[in-house]
Design an enzyme around this catalytic site. Structure first.
Site, PDB file in Angstrom:
ATOM      1  N   TYR A  53      -3.419  -1.221   7.772  1.00  0.00           N
ATOM      2  CA  TYR A  53      -4.366  -2.180   8.332  1.00  0.00           C
ATOM      3  C   TYR A  53      -4.409  -2.040   9.847  1.00  0.00           C
ATOM      4  O   TYR A  53      -3.498  -1.510  10.475  1.00  0.00           O
ATOM      5  CB  TYR A  53      -3.961  -3.613   7.974  1.00  0.00           C
ATOM      6  CG  TYR A  53      -4.076  -3.940   6.512  1.00  0.00           C
ATOM      7  CD1 TYR A  53      -5.295  -4.270   5.942  1.00  0.00           C
ATOM      8  CD2 TYR A  53      -2.949  -3.918   5.689  1.00  0.00           C
ATOM      9  CE1 TYR A  53      -5.400  -4.581   4.598  1.00  0.00           C
ATOM     10  CE2 TYR A  53      -3.049  -4.233   4.342  1.00  0.00           C
ATOM     11  CZ  TYR A  53      -4.277  -4.564   3.805  1.00  0.00           C
ATOM     12  OH  TYR A  53      -4.370  -4.866   2.469  1.00  0.00           O
TER      13      TYR A  53
ATOM     14  N   SER B 298      -8.222  -3.059  -2.543  1.00  0.00           N
ATOM     15  CA  SER B 298      -8.943  -1.790  -2.395  1.00  0.00           C
ATOM     16  C   SER B 298     -10.088  -1.675  -3.386  1.00  0.00           C
ATOM     17  O   SER B 298     -11.198  -1.274  -3.031  1.00  0.00           O
ATOM     18  CB  SER B 298      -7.981  -0.607  -2.568  1.00  0.00           C
ATOM     19  OG  SER B 298      -7.103  -0.513  -1.476  1.00  0.00           O
TER      20      SER B 298
ATOM     21  N   ARG C 189       0.847  -1.193   0.000  1.00  0.00           N
ATOM     22  CA  ARG C 189       0.000   0.000   0.000  1.00  0.00           C
ATOM     23  C   ARG C 189       0.883   1.243   0.000  1.00  0.00           C
ATOM     24  O   ARG C 189       1.088   1.908   1.017  1.00  0.00           O
ATOM     25  CB  ARG C 189      -0.959  -0.044   1.176  1.00  0.00           C
ATOM     26  CG  ARG C 189      -2.006  -1.143   0.974  1.00  0.00           C
ATOM     27  CD  ARG C 189      -3.270  -0.931   1.756  1.00  0.00           C
ATOM     28  NE  ARG C 189      -4.348  -1.717   1.189  1.00  0.00           N
ATOM     29  CZ  ARG C 189      -5.556  -1.803   1.707  1.00  0.00           C
ATOM     30  NH1 ARG C 189      -5.848  -1.147   2.810  1.00  0.00           N
ATOM     31  NH2 ARG C 189      -6.488  -2.528   1.128  1.00  0.00           N
TER      32      ARG C 189
END
Length: 374
Positions: free
Chosen positions: A228, A132, A121
């Site tokens: 996360y 995503s 990410r």
């Protein structure tokens, strides 16, 4: 370089890893594209559309023969790749933490497994991030499905016969899916609140017009790697459970989205909390494929507990196959085209992204995350 796309074999998988749009783009790079007959049918893509885009269409054995790249939504069984070039790259979802046997099988077969779940990410990889793109659609679908099951109006309606009160919607977990769920519920006119273990999401929640519900505990921070959530302390879990119990009893719809990579989904809603909700309320558990956030949730089943309906799909993006396929296919194209080397006749991955997504190479499992987890 020949790119092969096979028909998905996993139960309930309606998506396809290539669309006519991305087939044209790969061909423009100089690739040969071959698609198994019927691969796009469940995503409303006819074989003729692939042919019109310049791809060949035929039986699986013919499609995979001499392929240097295989694209999939779910990684195919290595046996289905017989005839592909030695060391062929396979870009797909591998579920590597839970399906180690498949990863080992890819290593034994000599293929280069590229796990799209492991896409880092980082800014330059955003357009390649299948999690995503699929989570965006999942967050939308969760609200739409819950609204349909709820069977009442979402917005406040003032009529000559009286006023219909707006539905109260509570989103638990504010990642990509949660943010889309907030936005969708707001567009439908609901009163929306949301919570997350990461304090940084408060501003995102409020920017979408929802009320932020947070545990006010000093020193608690739930931000894990890559954006996360991380596992929380027992102190935090107790405070969170108390807050949720007080708030959830007032809600009509609850959407849970919380996941921790490589671990079972955290339990967010207990049977006791469900019992506190009003009869006719609905809970949609987006995490049910990973064990569920909600006690009693069962994938692809409507479960009624204490008058509350609990639901969740084993594969939520598959409920929107044409759109989810289009986004997934663009993610794959963006990934491979970013590293396409005309002289090499295919992609040459760099260390930052290549090492992150590569599971197997040269007959070995090479991914650092998998080795650390093992």
């Amino acid at each position: 370089m020949k790119i092969a796309v096979l028909k998905e074999q996993a139960a309930g998988e309606t998506r396809v890893a290539l669309t006519p749009e991305t087939a044209k783009k790969f061909i423009a790079l100089g690739a040969e594209v071959s698609v198994e007959t019927g691969a796009g049918e469940t995503a409303a893509i006819a074989d003729s559309a692939f042919r019109d885009a310049g791809a060949s269409v035929g039986p699986a054995a013919e499609v995979v023969k001499d392929a240097g790249i295989v694209l999939g939504v779910r990684a195919p069984d290595p046996a289905a790749l017989s005839g592909a070039k030695p060391g062929a790259k396979v870009a797909a979802l591998f579920d590597p933490f839970r399906d180690g046997a498949r990863v080992e099988a890819y290593a034994s077969a000599g293929y280069e497994a590229l796990s799209m779940e492991f896409m880092p990410r980082i800014t330059r990889a955003q357009s390649m991030d299948v999690l995503s793109s699929q989570s965006n659609l999942s967050g939308y679908k969760a609200v739409i499905a819950a609204a349909d099951q709820y069977g009442r109006a979402f917005p406040m309606m003032m009529t000559a016969a009286g006023t219909v009160q707006a539905a109260r919607v509570f989103i638990m977990g504010v990642g990509v899916a949660g943010l889309q769920a907030i936005a969708t519920a707001k567009r439908l006119g609901a009163q929306v609140s949301a919570t997350d273990v990461r304090s940084a999401t408060r501003e995102q929640i409020e920017s979408l017009g929802a009320k932020a519900i947070f545990v006010e505990e000093g020193g608690i921070e739930g931000e894990g790697s890559g954006g996360y959530a991380s596992e929380m302390s027992d102190e935090y879990k107790a405070a969170q459970a108390k807050l949720v119990s007080e708030h959830i009893a007032k809600q009509d719809i609850v959407i849970t989205t919380a996941l921790i990579p490589g671990r079972p989904a955290p339990r967010l809603v207990s049977d006791e909390q469900i019992a506190s909700m009003k009869p006719g309320s609905v809970i949609f558990d987006l995490a049910v494929p990973q064990g569920g956030n909600v006690e009693g949730a069962v994938a692809d089943e409507l479960v009624t507990r204490h008058g509350v309906t609990i639901m969740g799909y084993a594969n939520t993006p598959a409920q929107l196959a044409p759109d989810s396929s289009a986004l997934f296919a663009r993610n794959l194209y963006n990934f491979l085209s970013a590293f396409w080397d005309g002289e090499a006749g295919g992609p040459v991955l760099d260390e930052e992204i290549g090492d992150a997504v590569r599971l197997t190479q040269g007959g070995q499992v090479v991914n650092a995350r998998l080795k650390d987890a093992g």
